[in-house]
Design an enzyme around this catalytic site. Structure first.
Site, PDB file in Angstrom:
ATOM      1  N   ARG A 172      40.714 -39.844 -13.347  1.00 48.79           N
ATOM      2  CA  ARG A 172      40.431 -38.983 -12.205  1.00 48.79           C
ATOM      3  C   ARG A 172      38.936 -38.826 -11.974  1.00 48.79           C
ATOM      4  NH1 ARG A 172      43.003 -35.008 -15.837  1.00 48.79           N
ATOM      5  NH2 ARG A 172      44.413 -36.761 -15.897  1.00 48.79           N
TER       6      ARG A 172
ATOM      7  N   ARG B 177      40.132 -36.774  -5.887  1.00 48.56           N
ATOM      8  CA  ARG B 177      41.174 -36.737  -6.925  1.00 48.56           C
ATOM      9  C   ARG B 177      42.506 -37.180  -6.333  1.00 48.56           C
ATOM     10  NH1 ARG B 177      42.844 -33.424 -11.618  1.00 48.56           N
ATOM     11  NH2 ARG B 177      44.739 -34.481 -12.262  1.00 48.56           N
TER      12      ARG B 177
ATOM     13  N   ASP C 120      40.132 -27.185 -14.304  1.00 43.84           N
ATOM     14  CA  ASP C 120      41.211 -26.366 -14.854  1.00 43.84           C
ATOM     15  C   ASP C 120      40.722 -24.948 -15.112  1.00 43.84           C
ATOM     16  OD1 ASP C 120      43.200 -28.350 -14.963  1.00 43.84           O
ATOM     17  OD2 ASP C 120      42.521 -29.038 -16.926  1.00 43.84           O
TER      18      ASP C 120
ATOM     19  N   ASP D 161      38.547 -33.166 -12.497  1.00 40.68           N
ATOM     20  CA  ASP D 161      39.635 -32.288 -12.912  1.00 40.68           C
ATOM     21  C   ASP D 161      39.010 -30.922 -13.130  1.00 40.68           C
ATOM     22  OD1 ASP D 161      42.233 -31.545 -13.744  1.00 40.68           O
ATOM     23  OD2 ASP D 161      41.696 -31.845 -15.845  1.00 40.68           O
TER      24      ASP D 161
END
Length: 166
Positions: free
Chosen positions: A94, A83, A99, A97
């Protein structure tokens, strides 16, 4: 152990492979236990100029990490999987990711961490896989289930089933 929901997304390279690698790296840590995973879903980029569609999934974990420790580990895995982050560049393509969507029912708002995820209630690509594994989860800010929040979306973007579970 805390129950946490993480979103995984990729729109570069072997998108499914990056989600699988991230899941493997998370599950290899003794502080994390993967409870369940959603299927893979494909969606167009949200508020970014890219032709590369995303593959997304949600995983439910139990962890002894604090929210801040978990954030550091997620960012370490993102870096390990290639990343690239550029300061003030907004949303970009990307490889991976990761989160933190929800950490128990905690509400955290610091310079480095916002839980619940600030856009969860506006993103069908997060809600659709979450509906699969935790439709009755209650959003701690809105006091509504994921299912209720999804029903209230004004313009849900296209989210399609892409494959089997992580």
């Amino acid at each position: 152990m805390a129950i946490v929901y993480l979103s995984l997304g990729s729109n570069l390279g072997d998108r499914v492979g990056y989600l699988q690698q991230a899941t493997s790296l998370l599950s290899a840590m003794p502080e994390i236990n993967i409870v369940t995973t959603s299927s893979f879903y494909e969606s167009e980029p949200w508020q970014m100029n890219s032709e590369n569609w995303f593959v997304n999934a949600i995983i439910q974990i139990s962890t002894t990490f604090s929210p801040e420790e978990l954030l550091r580990e997620c960012q370490r895995i993102e870096n390990q999987l290639g990343r690239k982050r550029e300061a003030n560049s907004g949303y970009t393509d990307r490889t991976i990711d990761i989160d933190i969507l929800f950490y128990e029912n905690k509400i955290i708002n610091t310079d480095t961490l916002t839980i619940p995820h600030r856009f969860f209630h506006r993103r069908a690509f997060l809600m659709v896989p979450m509906l699969e594994i935790a439709e009755d989860f209650v959003h701690p800010l809105f006091n509504k289930t994921v299912e209720n929040l999804y029903d209230e979306l004004e313009n849900p973007e296209m989210v399609t089933l892409y494959g089997t579970r992580v």
